[in-house]
Design a protein around this motif. Structure first.
Motif, PDB file in Angstrom:
ATOM      1  N   THR A 183       7.142-103.009  -0.507  1.00 12.65           N
ATOM      2  CA  THR A 183       6.395-102.412  -1.512  1.00 12.65           C
ATOM      3  C   THR A 183       5.947-100.993  -1.188  1.00 12.65           C
ATOM      4  O   THR A 183       6.216-100.670  -0.015  1.00 12.65           O
ATOM      5  CB  THR A 183       5.193-103.228  -1.760  1.00 12.65           C
ATOM      6  N   ALA A 184       5.234-100.354  -2.237  1.00 17.85           N
ATOM      7  CA  ALA A 184       4.860 -98.861  -1.796  1.00 17.85           C
ATOM      8  C   ALA A 184       3.909 -99.181  -0.935  1.00 17.85           C
ATOM      9  O   ALA A 184       3.393 -98.122  -0.096  1.00 17.85           O
ATOM     10  CB  ALA A 184       4.529 -98.265  -3.065  1.00 17.85           C
ATOM     11  N   ASP A 185       2.982-100.280  -0.809  1.00 19.07           N
ATOM     12  CA  ASP A 185       1.960-100.317  -0.038  1.00 19.07           C
ATOM     13  C   ASP A 185       2.190-100.663   1.292  1.00 19.07           C
ATOM     14  O   ASP A 185       1.631-100.373   2.392  1.00 19.07           O
ATOM     15  CB  ASP A 185       0.943-101.744  -0.600  1.00 19.07           C
ATOM     16  N   ASN A 186       3.593-101.629   1.619  1.00 16.56           N
ATOM     17  CA  ASN A 186       3.658-101.848   3.111  1.00 16.56           C
ATOM     18  C   ASN A 186       4.435-100.762   3.528  1.00 16.56           C
ATOM     19  O   ASN A 186       4.681-101.082   5.048  1.00 16.56           O
ATOM     20  CB  ASN A 186       4.207-103.196   3.141  1.00 16.56           C
ATOM     21  N   HIS A 187       5.040 -99.678   3.174  1.00 18.88           N
ATOM     22  CA  HIS A 187       5.405 -98.583   3.743  1.00 18.88           C
ATOM     23  C   HIS A 187       6.814 -99.003   4.433  1.00 18.88           C
ATOM     24  O   HIS A 187       7.293 -98.172   5.278  1.00 18.88           O
ATOM     25  CB  HIS A 187       4.365 -97.844   4.560  1.00 18.88           C
ATOM     26  N   LYS A 188       7.491-100.312   4.175  1.00 16.43           N
ATOM     27  CA  LYS A 188       8.832-100.186   4.674  1.00 16.43           C
ATOM     28  C   LYS A 188       9.645 -99.542   3.968  1.00 16.43           C
ATOM     29  O   LYS A 188       9.426 -99.366   2.724  1.00 16.43           O
ATOM     30  CB  LYS A 188       9.109-101.855   4.654  1.00 16.43           C
TER      31      LYS A 188
ATOM     32  N   GLN B  99       7.071 -94.834 -21.035  1.00 15.57           N
ATOM     33  CA  GLN B  99       7.741 -95.670 -19.750  1.00 15.57           C
ATOM     34  C   GLN B  99       7.887 -97.024 -20.027  1.00 15.57           C
ATOM     35  O   GLN B  99       7.502 -97.647 -20.876  1.00 15.57           O
ATOM     36  CB  GLN B  99       6.764 -95.324 -18.846  1.00 15.57           C
ATOM     37  N   GLN B 100       8.409 -97.447 -18.985  1.00 17.77           N
ATOM     38  CA  GLN B 100       9.018 -98.999 -18.977  1.00 17.77           C
ATOM     39  C   GLN B 100       8.913 -99.521 -17.454  1.00 17.77           C
ATOM     40  O   GLN B 100       9.196 -98.830 -16.508  1.00 17.77           O
ATOM     41  CB  GLN B 100      10.658 -99.161 -19.151  1.00 17.77           C
ATOM     42  N   LEU B 101       8.566-100.779 -17.377  1.00 11.25           N
ATOM     43  CA  LEU B 101       8.663-101.471 -16.198  1.00 11.25           C
ATOM     44  C   LEU B 101       9.672-102.338 -16.302  1.00 11.25           C
ATOM     45  O   LEU B 101      10.334-103.178 -17.195  1.00 11.25           O
ATOM     46  CB  LEU B 101       7.284-102.382 -16.167  1.00 11.25           C
ATOM     47  N   VAL B 102      10.639-101.976 -15.261  1.00 13.86           N
ATOM     48  CA  VAL B 102      11.907-102.670 -15.163  1.00 13.86           C
ATOM     49  C   VAL B 102      12.087-103.393 -13.948  1.00 13.86           C
ATOM     50  O   VAL B 102      11.914-103.260 -12.965  1.00 13.86           O
ATOM     51  CB  VAL B 102      13.080-101.365 -15.250  1.00 13.86           C
TER      52      VAL B 102
ATOM     53  N   THR C  87      11.695-104.088  -8.765  1.00 18.79           N
ATOM     54  CA  THR C  87      11.002-103.747 -10.010  1.00 18.79           C
ATOM     55  C   THR C  87      10.665-102.289  -9.703  1.00 18.79           C
ATOM     56  O   THR C  87      10.208-101.649  -8.631  1.00 18.79           O
ATOM     57  CB  THR C  87       9.674-104.647  -9.969  1.00 18.79           C
ATOM     58  N   TYR C  88      10.523-101.481 -10.995  1.00 16.77           N
ATOM     59  CA  TYR C  88      10.250-100.119 -10.890  1.00 16.77           C
ATOM     60  C   TYR C  88       9.856 -99.561 -12.202  1.00 16.77           C
ATOM     61  O   TYR C  88       9.893-100.293 -13.120  1.00 16.77           O
ATOM     62  CB  TYR C  88      11.422 -99.311 -10.378  1.00 16.77           C
ATOM     63  N   GLN C  89       8.999 -98.498 -12.117  1.00  9.84           N
ATOM     64  CA  GLN C  89       8.542 -98.044 -13.328  1.00  9.84           C
ATOM     65  C   GLN C  89       9.426 -96.746 -13.651  1.00  9.84           C
ATOM     66  O   GLN C  89       9.827 -95.960 -12.756  1.00  9.84           O
ATOM     67  CB  GLN C  89       7.025 -97.225 -12.855  1.00  9.84           C
TER      68      GLN C  89
ATOM     69  N   THR D  55       9.761 -94.671 -10.290  1.00 11.66           N
ATOM     70  CA  THR D  55       8.811 -94.880  -9.265  1.00 11.66           C
ATOM     71  C   THR D  55       9.025 -96.434  -8.653  1.00 11.66           C
ATOM     72  O   THR D  55       8.713 -97.386  -9.450  1.00 11.66           O
ATOM     73  CB  THR D  55       7.535 -94.704  -9.770  1.00 11.66           C
ATOM     74  N   PRO D  56       9.644 -96.531  -7.693  1.00 10.92           N
ATOM     75  CA  PRO D  56       9.683 -98.102  -6.923  1.00 10.92           C
ATOM     76  C   PRO D  56       8.421 -98.857  -6.704  1.00 10.92           C
ATOM     77  O   PRO D  56       7.247 -98.235  -6.513  1.00 10.92           O
ATOM     78  CB  PRO D  56      10.511 -97.833  -5.418  1.00 10.92           C
ATOM     79  N   ILE D  57       8.524-100.111  -7.078  1.00 11.72           N
ATOM     80  CA  ILE D  57       7.228-100.967  -7.034  1.00 11.72           C
ATOM     81  C   ILE D  57       7.418-101.970  -6.035  1.00 11.72           C
ATOM     82  O   ILE D  57       6.584-102.115  -5.319  1.00 11.72           O
ATOM     83  CB  ILE D  57       6.791-101.600  -8.291  1.00 11.72           C
ATOM     84  N   LYS D  58       8.660-102.728  -6.047  1.00  8.11           N
ATOM     85  CA  LYS D  58       8.837-103.739  -5.253  1.00  8.11           C
ATOM     86  C   LYS D  58      10.352-103.978  -5.065  1.00  8.11           C
ATOM     87  O   LYS D  58      11.057-104.102  -6.145  1.00  8.11           O
ATOM     88  CB  LYS D  58       8.021-105.012  -5.721  1.00  8.11           C
ATOM     89  N   SER D  59      10.799-104.531  -3.782  1.00  5.51           N
ATOM     90  CA  SER D  59      12.058-104.951  -3.797  1.00  5.51           C
ATOM     91  C   SER D  59      12.093-106.046  -2.789  1.00  5.51           C
ATOM     92  O   SER D  59      11.295-106.277  -1.926  1.00  5.51           O
ATOM     93  CB  SER D  59      13.178-103.828  -3.548  1.00  5.51           C
ATOM     94  N   THR D  60      12.776-107.290  -3.400  1.00  9.10           N
ATOM     95  CA  THR D  60      12.988-108.373  -2.422  1.00  9.10           C
ATOM     96  C   THR D  60      14.529-108.679  -2.285  1.00  9.10           C
ATOM     97  O   THR D  60      14.947-108.843  -3.199  1.00  9.10           O
ATOM     98  CB  THR D  60      12.183-109.693  -2.997  1.00  9.10           C
ATOM     99  N   ALA D  61      14.803-109.010  -0.931  1.00  8.47           N
ATOM    100  CA  ALA D  61      16.317-109.538  -0.919  1.00  8.47           C
ATOM    101  C   ALA D  61      16.170-111.135  -0.390  1.00  8.47           C
ATOM    102  O   ALA D  61      15.557-111.333   0.335  1.00  8.47           O
ATOM    103  CB  ALA D  61      16.859-108.561   0.126  1.00  8.47           C
ATOM    104  N   TYR D  62      17.255-111.561  -1.077  1.00  6.02           N
ATOM    105  CA  TYR D  62      17.421-113.062  -0.520  1.00  6.02           C
ATOM    106  C   TYR D  62      18.925-112.746   0.214  1.00  6.02           C
ATOM    107  O   TYR D  62      19.819-112.893  -0.423  1.00  6.02           O
ATOM    108  CB  TYR D  62      17.237-114.078  -1.541  1.00  6.02           C
ATOM    109  N   THR D  63      18.854-113.130   1.598  1.00  6.20           N
ATOM    110  CA  THR D  63      20.108-113.270   2.261  1.00  6.20           C
ATOM    111  C   THR D  63      20.649-114.309   2.963  1.00  6.20           C
ATOM    112  O   THR D  63      19.704-115.310   2.939  1.00  6.20           O
ATOM    113  CB  THR D  63      20.141-111.984   3.314  1.00  6.20           C
TER     114      THR D  63
END
Length: 185
Positions: free
Chosen positions: A47-52, A115-118, A132-134, A141-149
């Motif tokens: 996420t933008a908050d965890n700075h990864k 704008q759209q939340l996609v 998820t991004y704006q 503008t990225p909001i979150k990414s989650t990977a299932y590996t």
């Protein structure tokens, strides 16, 4: 007259109690497996908050004037200006095959005039990455990414097995210590 040879009589019989215990272990294992897959993916969420750094399969949809769209890595969009495209979707959702085995899909979750939340999903043979991004016409503008590996599935299976064995050990330990069990022995 003696009973003729009965093949069913020589096979070991599974008692209903043993069957129920095995079924319970299987159900617990599957439940723990699903739980640990989601927990491991959540721990790895970006996420933008965890700075990864964003997942490498973070993919966005760029729309061309004719309504078709491109599935582009976010890292590519950051480094290259795109002419004659917009990041605002005309259709609320869409999907396409990317390469031969990968599938990309997008869905507009919220929309205002500008704008759209996609939310996007890229499914490959090794992972599923949900992002998820704006989006505005010209920016993402990225909001979150989650990977299932696949790696997470293996780790989740090991953790699920350990959890089932730990519960079995705990059950047997508590059963031996219970006053009812001690009186019947």
């Amino acid at each position: 007259m003696r009973n003729q040879h009965n093949p069913a009589a020589t096979q070991p019989q599974t008692h209903p109690r043993q069957f129920k215990q095995r079924l319970l272990k299987l159900v617990l294992f599957c439940g723990f497996l699903i739980l640990f897959i989601f927990l491991l993916a959540r721990l790895d969420s970006r996420t933008a908050d965890n700075h990864k750094p964003w997942h490498t399969n973070f993919t966005i949809a760029a729309f061309e004037p004719n309504g078709s769209f491109l599935a582009l890595p976010y890292s590519y969009v950051q480094q290259h200006p795109l002419a004659n495209t917009t990041f605002l979707a005309k259709n609320p959702e869409g999907s396409k095959e990317k390469n031969d085995s990968d599938t990309f899909s997008y869905k507009v979750i919220q929309q205002t005039a500008q704008q759209q939340l996609v939310q996007t999903s890229l499914r490959t043979s090794h992972s599923i990455t949900v992002a998820t991004y704006q989006a505005t016409a010209s920016t993402v503008t990225p909001i979150k990414s989650t990977a299932y590996t696949i790696d997470q599935i293996s780790m989740a299976a090991v953790l699920a097995l350990i959890s089932v064995l730990a519960l079995q050990f705990l059950y047997r330990f508590l059963r031996r210590r219970s006053p009812y069990h001690q009186q019947t022995n």
